[in-house]
Write a protein that holds these residues in place. Structure first.
Motif, PDB file in Angstrom:
ATOM      1  N   ARG A 189     -40.583  63.340  -4.030  1.00 43.91           N
ATOM      2  CA  ARG A 189     -39.774  64.523  -3.698  1.00 43.91           C
ATOM      3  C   ARG A 189     -40.600  65.808  -3.682  1.00 43.91           C
ATOM      4  O   ARG A 189     -40.405  66.674  -2.837  1.00 43.91           O
ATOM      5  N   ASN A 190     -41.552  65.937  -4.623  1.00 42.80           N
ATOM      6  CA  ASN A 190     -42.229  67.220  -4.820  1.00 42.80           C
ATOM      7  C   ASN A 190     -43.730  67.220  -4.557  1.00 42.80           C
ATOM      8  O   ASN A 190     -44.343  68.281  -4.559  1.00 42.80           O
ATOM      9  N   GLY A 191     -44.325  66.070  -4.396  1.00 41.78           N
ATOM     10  CA  GLY A 191     -45.779  65.987  -4.294  1.00 41.78           C
ATOM     11  C   GLY A 191     -46.370  65.675  -5.654  1.00 41.78           C
ATOM     12  O   GLY A 191     -45.789  65.993  -6.686  1.00 41.78           O
ATOM     13  N   ILE A 192     -47.519  65.061  -5.638  1.00 41.38           N
ATOM     14  CA  ILE A 192     -48.128  64.600  -6.888  1.00 41.38           C
ATOM     15  C   ILE A 192     -48.728  65.741  -7.690  1.00 41.38           C
ATOM     16  O   ILE A 192     -48.516  65.857  -8.888  1.00 41.38           O
ATOM     17  N   ASN A 193     -49.468  66.597  -7.023  1.00 37.85           N
ATOM     18  CA  ASN A 193     -50.169  67.651  -7.763  1.00 37.85           C
ATOM     19  C   ASN A 193     -49.236  68.711  -8.332  1.00 37.85           C
ATOM     20  O   ASN A 193     -49.619  69.437  -9.247  1.00 37.85           O
ATOM     21  N   SER A 194     -48.021  68.797  -7.821  1.00 38.26           N
ATOM     22  CA  SER A 194     -47.083  69.796  -8.352  1.00 38.26           C
ATOM     23  C   SER A 194     -46.267  69.266  -9.530  1.00 38.26           C
ATOM     24  O   SER A 194     -45.514  70.013 -10.149  1.00 38.26           O
ATOM     25  N   ILE A 195     -46.432  67.996  -9.852  1.00 41.67           N
ATOM     26  CA  ILE A 195     -45.687  67.385 -10.963  1.00 41.67           C
ATOM     27  C   ILE A 195     -46.653  67.047 -12.091  1.00 41.67           C
ATOM     28  O   ILE A 195     -47.607  66.297 -11.907  1.00 41.67           O
ATOM     29  N   GLY A 196     -46.373  67.588 -13.244  1.00 39.81           N
ATOM     30  CA  GLY A 196     -47.198  67.311 -14.412  1.00 39.81           C
ATOM     31  C   GLY A 196     -46.582  66.232 -15.288  1.00 39.81           C
ATOM     32  O   GLY A 196     -45.410  65.874 -15.140  1.00 39.81           O
ATOM     33  N   ILE A 197     -47.381  65.748 -16.192  1.00 44.30           N
ATOM     34  CA  ILE A 197     -46.942  64.703 -17.120  1.00 44.30           C
ATOM     35  C   ILE A 197     -45.730  65.163 -17.925  1.00 44.30           C
ATOM     36  O   ILE A 197     -44.787  64.393 -18.146  1.00 44.30           O
ATOM     37  N   ASN A 198     -45.731  66.411 -18.369  1.00 43.68           N
ATOM     38  CA  ASN A 198     -44.614  66.899 -19.184  1.00 43.68           C
ATOM     39  C   ASN A 198     -43.292  66.863 -18.427  1.00 43.68           C
ATOM     40  O   ASN A 198     -42.249  66.566 -19.012  1.00 43.68           O
ATOM     41  N   GLU A 199     -43.322  67.149 -17.135  1.00 43.76           N
ATOM     42  CA  GLU A 199     -42.092  67.083 -16.342  1.00 43.76           C
ATOM     43  C   GLU A 199     -41.603  65.640 -16.216  1.00 43.76           C
ATOM     44  O   GLU A 199     -40.398  65.370 -16.286  1.00 43.76           O
ATOM     45  N   ILE A 200     -42.528  64.715 -16.066  1.00 44.08           N
ATOM     46  CA  ILE A 200     -42.158  63.293 -15.992  1.00 44.08           C
ATOM     47  C   ILE A 200     -41.543  62.860 -17.316  1.00 44.08           C
ATOM     48  O   ILE A 200     -40.518  62.168 -17.344  1.00 44.08           O
ATOM     49  N   LEU A 201     -42.158  63.281 -18.414  1.00 44.95           N
ATOM     50  CA  LEU A 201     -41.633  62.928 -19.736  1.00 44.95           C
ATOM     51  C   LEU A 201     -40.241  63.513 -19.948  1.00 44.95           C
ATOM     52  O   LEU A 201     -39.336  62.824 -20.427  1.00 44.95           O
ATOM     53  N   LYS A 202     -40.063  64.773 -19.586  1.00 38.65           N
ATOM     54  CA  LYS A 202     -38.766  65.425 -19.758  1.00 38.65           C
ATOM     55  C   LYS A 202     -37.688  64.733 -18.922  1.00 38.65           C
ATOM     56  O   LYS A 202     -36.593  64.443 -19.414  1.00 38.65           O
ATOM     57  N   SER A 203     -38.005  64.438 -17.667  1.00 41.05           N
ATOM     58  CA  SER A 203     -37.019  63.799 -16.780  1.00 41.05           C
ATOM     59  C   SER A 203     -36.710  62.369 -17.186  1.00 41.05           C
ATOM     60  O   SER A 203     -35.591  61.895 -17.010  1.00 41.05           O
ATOM     61  N   SER A 204     -37.708  61.685 -17.712  1.00 45.23           N
ATOM     62  CA  SER A 204     -37.520  60.269 -18.069  1.00 45.23           C
ATOM     63  C   SER A 204     -36.918  60.083 -19.453  1.00 45.23           C
ATOM     64  O   SER A 204     -36.328  59.045 -19.737  1.00 45.23           O
ATOM     65  N   GLY A 205     -37.126  61.059 -20.329  1.00 48.35           N
ATOM     66  CA  GLY A 205     -36.664  60.913 -21.702  1.00 48.35           C
ATOM     67  C   GLY A 205     -37.555  60.013 -22.540  1.00 48.35           C
ATOM     68  O   GLY A 205     -37.177  59.587 -23.625  1.00 48.35           O
ATOM     69  N   VAL A 206     -38.744  59.723 -22.039  1.00 48.40           N
ATOM     70  CA  VAL A 206     -39.687  58.848 -22.740  1.00 48.40           C
ATOM     71  C   VAL A 206     -40.689  59.724 -23.498  1.00 48.40           C
ATOM     72  O   VAL A 206     -41.103  60.769 -23.015  1.00 48.40           O
ATOM     73  N   ALA A 207     -41.086  59.289 -24.671  1.00 47.50           N
ATOM     74  CA  ALA A 207     -42.028  60.045 -25.501  1.00 47.50           C
ATOM     75  C   ALA A 207     -43.445  59.979 -24.936  1.00 47.50           C
ATOM     76  O   ALA A 207     -43.838  58.985 -24.324  1.00 47.50           O
ATOM     77  N   LYS A 208     -44.195  61.046 -25.169  1.00 47.83           N
ATOM     78  CA  LYS A 208     -45.579  61.132 -24.681  1.00 47.83           C
ATOM     79  C   LYS A 208     -46.428  59.970 -25.210  1.00 47.83           C
ATOM     80  O   LYS A 208     -47.236  59.396 -24.473  1.00 47.83           O
ATOM     81  N   ARG A 209     -46.215  59.610 -26.461  1.00 45.28           N
ATOM     82  CA  ARG A 209     -46.975  58.503 -27.050  1.00 45.28           C
ATOM     83  C   ARG A 209     -46.740  57.205 -26.272  1.00 45.28           C
ATOM     84  O   ARG A 209     -47.665  56.428 -26.032  1.00 45.28           O
ATOM     85  N   THR A 210     -45.494  56.968 -25.880  1.00 44.51           N
ATOM     86  CA  THR A 210     -45.163  55.770 -25.102  1.00 44.51           C
ATOM     87  C   THR A 210     -45.856  55.804 -23.741  1.00 44.51           C
ATOM     88  O   THR A 210     -46.385  54.788 -23.284  1.00 44.51           O
ATOM     89  N   LEU A 211     -45.862  56.967 -23.122  1.00 42.56           N
ATOM     90  CA  LEU A 211     -46.523  57.109 -21.825  1.00 42.56           C
ATOM     91  C   LEU A 211     -47.982  56.703 -21.925  1.00 42.56           C
ATOM     92  O   LEU A 211     -48.472  55.903 -21.118  1.00 42.56           O
ATOM     93  N   TYR A 212     -48.669  57.236 -22.915  1.00 37.50           N
ATOM     94  CA  TYR A 212     -50.094  56.944 -23.037  1.00 37.50           C
ATOM     95  C   TYR A 212     -50.386  55.555 -23.604  1.00 37.50           C
ATOM     96  O   TYR A 212     -51.519  55.084 -23.515  1.00 37.50           O
ATOM     97  N   THR A 213     -49.378  54.899 -24.129  1.00 39.52           N
ATOM     98  CA  THR A 213     -49.543  53.498 -24.508  1.00 39.52           C
ATOM     99  C   THR A 213     -49.585  52.635 -23.242  1.00 39.52           C
ATOM    100  O   THR A 213     -50.361  51.678 -23.150  1.00 39.52           O
ATOM    101  N   ASP A 214     -48.762  52.998 -22.256  1.00 35.33           N
ATOM    102  CA  ASP A 214     -48.678  52.225 -21.010  1.00 35.33           C
ATOM    103  C   ASP A 214     -49.662  52.686 -19.936  1.00 35.33           C
ATOM    104  O   ASP A 214     -50.065  51.891 -19.091  1.00 35.33           O
TER     105      ASP A 214
END
Length: 192
Positions: free
Chosen positions: A18-43
């Motif tokens: 929807r927005n392009g890759i470079n305009s989306i940061g990890i924090n926005e993905i975490l906020k939208s997904s409801g997944v914790a940062k630690r879980t993200l970096y585990t996967d």
């Protein structure tokens, strides 16, 4: 695959497309997904790894979708009609498995990465090659000009429909050009 990993991939794919890759940061993905940062970096060990997972998922969905759209084609004419009718449906947001039309995710993504040798750019190229192979498998006439013309028309249609917002005219022209091309391919060549 864990449920949280799948949520991260789904969320990243939706936001990136929807927005392009470079305009989306990890924090926005975490906020939208409801997944914790630690879980993200585990996967995923990096944003690039998440991008590749999103590309892979989109690739599988698109290839399955395209195969299904071309499956019952009994002639080259039907292959071409089915392909461009499917694209028209996608352009009009009538293909739920592909989501709302925002152009080609692979073209959009590769445009954001200047290093054509990067893993992301190579994956985008491989996707296009696989799409080409799917179309080729369904064609009866193996003339390389026919395949090349269809693939160029398809890419041009996707880009033009996205940029112009006039998908109906784009598809109409694609059908006309492909009809003329097929007629020319059926004509015997004149040797000099």
């Amino acid at each position: 695959m864990s449920k949280k990993r799948q949520i991260l991939i789904d969320t990243a794919l939706e936001l990136f497309y929807r927005n392009g890759i470079n305009s989306i940061g990890i924090n926005e993905i975490l906020k939208s997904s409801g997944v914790a940062k630690r879980t993200l970096y585990t996967d995923f060990d990096s944003k690039e790894a998440l991008i590749l997972a999103a590309l892979h998922q989109r690739h599988e969905r698109f290839i399955d979708w395209l195969e299904n759209k071309l499956l019952d084609s009994q002639s080259d004419t039907q292959v071409i009609q089915n392909l461009f009718n499917a694209l028209a449906s996608w352009f009009d947001n009538q293909e739920p498995e592909l989501g709302n039309f925002r152009g080609c995710f692979f073209i959009n993504t590769s445009a954001e990465f200047s290093d054509t040798g990067s893993e992301i750019s190579r994956f985008c190229y491989q996707h296009k090659q696989q799409v080409r192979s799917v179309i080729q498998r369904h064609l009866h006439n193996q003339d390389p000009l026919l395949l090349e013309s269809i693939c160029l028309l398809k890419e041009g249609a996707i880009t033009t429909a996205y940029m112009s917002g006039d998908s109906h005219t784009v598809i109409k022209h694609c059908h006309e050009v492909s009809r003329v091309l097929q007629e020319r391919l059926r004509q015997p060549t004149v040797s000099e």
